[in-house]
Design an enzyme around this catalytic site. Structure first.
Site, short mmCIF file in Angstrom:
data_model
loop_
_atom_site.label_atom_id
_atom_site.label_comp_id
_atom_site.label_asym_id
_atom_site.label_seq_id
_atom_site.Cartn_x
_atom_site.Cartn_y
_atom_site.Cartn_z
N LYS A 1 42.63 130.39 52.30
CA LYS A 1 42.39 129.95 52.99
C LYS A 1 41.06 129.59 52.68
O LYS A 1 39.84 129.05 53.47
CB LYS A 1 41.85 131.36 53.67
CG LYS A 1 43.46 131.40 54.99
CD LYS A 1 43.88 132.30 55.27
CE LYS A 1 45.96 132.60 55.86
NZ LYS A 1 46.25 133.66 56.33
N GLN B 1 43.93 139.62 56.81
CA GLN B 1 45.44 139.32 55.99
C GLN B 1 46.34 140.83 56.26
O GLN B 1 46.06 141.22 56.12
CB GLN B 1 45.06 138.66 54.67
CG GLN B 1 45.99 138.32 53.68
CD GLN B 1 46.95 137.01 54.81
OE1 GLN B 1 45.79 136.02 55.17
NE2 GLN B 1 48.64 137.24 54.60
N ASP C 1 43.46 134.41 65.10
CA ASP C 1 44.77 134.24 64.56
C ASP C 1 45.41 134.34 65.53
O ASP C 1 46.84 134.17 65.61
CB ASP C 1 45.05 135.71 64.17
CG ASP C 1 45.25 135.13 62.35
OD1 ASP C 1 45.86 133.85 61.79
OD2 ASP C 1 45.80 136.63 61.18
#
Ligand code: NDP
Length: 283
Positions: free
Chosen positions: A52, A96, A119
């Protein structure tokens, strides 16, 4: 033989567009910023986080990394999120997953400001998706939709069968297809006669996590197959949820594994971060 839907090529094309848009935003004084928070040492999570960061750098997006020890308290993590929520340089916050067991994952996800939730996991954003007015859409299913769009697959009136009902892939992709006016069937581990359900589909989206469980001869001739599954068999080989070689004989188009949906997920994270930064520039 089926046409291959090349996720790598579609992702590369999108990333170029994102980089160009980022550059023009930067020239107006707004640099998109993504905060990436990793708690602990999980090797797979470390790899994802570093992918990322690299993808952000290549697109010209500022990435603000926070690598925290595995024993970080929930309170300290929530304090960091509050700080990132208030930080004007940050357009997106990504925590994460999975988090260590002593931290309540849903509490953390709900602490992220919905307008930085790139997200798309915050219940507010889930609700916006359900009501047909999405703000941020979760990256993997959003990537599936972009692939279908870029491949020219029209969903209106089509029979779509989604196999899998997780919150991160199956359910959201089903809602996204519904928003495109498909007739959607969601299948799961208790579904009866899965073979017949799949055989009726114009578009099959597989998100199960079981190697090649969807047999090639179930696929209707001319159907489009999107295989989200990533399964390691043996030491190195990756396969999807669909029996690829046999499915190629029936499908009109199919995604390979690897090189299909995989590269789209991070691409859509960049896309969501850019969209968030554009919203900031318009405020
Ligand atoms: P989950 O394990 O959360 O969900 C799997 C789903 O499959 C469940 O809904 C389950 O049903 C269903 N299922 C399990 N067994 C069967 C069966 N025999 N018949 C029908 N349905 C079944 O997985 P995820 O949604 O998180 O991920 C799915 C796959 O996608 C995995 O391989 C994962 O690695 C991959 N993935 C890939 C990404 C990418 O970037 N390419 C990103 C995210 C995921 P039930 O609800 O009844 O248990």
């Amino acid at each position: 033989m089926a046409e291959l839907i090349d996720g790598k090529a579609i992702a590369a094309e999108l990333r170029q567009e994102i980089a160009a848009d980022t550059q023009s935003l930067v020239s107006k004084g707004v640099t998109p910023g993504l905060a990436v928070v990793l708690v602990g040492e999980d090797p797979a999570s470390r790899v994802y986080v570093s992918m990322k960061e690299k993808a952000c750098a290549a697109a010209g997006i500022f990435s603000d990394e926070h690598k925290l020890a595995a024993d970080t308290s929930e309170q300290d993590l929530l304090a960091l999120i509050a700080q990132l929520n208030a930080d004007e340089r940050i357009d997106g916050i990504l925590v994460q997953l999975p988090l260590p067991d002593h931290i309540d994952e849903s509490k953390v996800l709900e602490a992220i400001s919905p307008d930085k939730d790139v997200d798309g996991f915050h219940p507010y954003n889930v609700g916006r998706l359900v009501t047909g007015n999405p703000l941020f859409q979760p990256c993997t299913p959003f990537g599936v939709m972009k692939m279908l769009e870029r491949t020219g697959v029209e969903l209106k009136g089509k029979e779509v069968v989604v196999v899998g009902r997780s919150n991160i892939v199956g359910k959201p992709v089903a809602l996204m297809c519904l928003a495109e006016h498909a007739t959607v069937t969601i299948c799961h581990s208790r579904t009866r006669e899965l073979d017949k359900k799949v055989a009726a589909a114009d578009v099959v989206i597989a998100a199960v996590g079981r190697p090649e469980m969807i047999k090639g001869d179930w696929i209707k001739p001319g159907a489009v197959v999107i295989d989200v599954g990533v399964n390691r068999v043996g030491d190195k080989k990756l396969v999807g949820d669909v029996e690829f070689d046999a499915a190629c004989r029936n499908a009109a188009a199919i995604t390979p594994v690897p090189g299909g949906v995989g590269p789209m997920t991070i691409t859509m994270l960049l896309y969501n971060t850019l969209v968030s930064a554009k919203r900031r520039s318009e405020r």
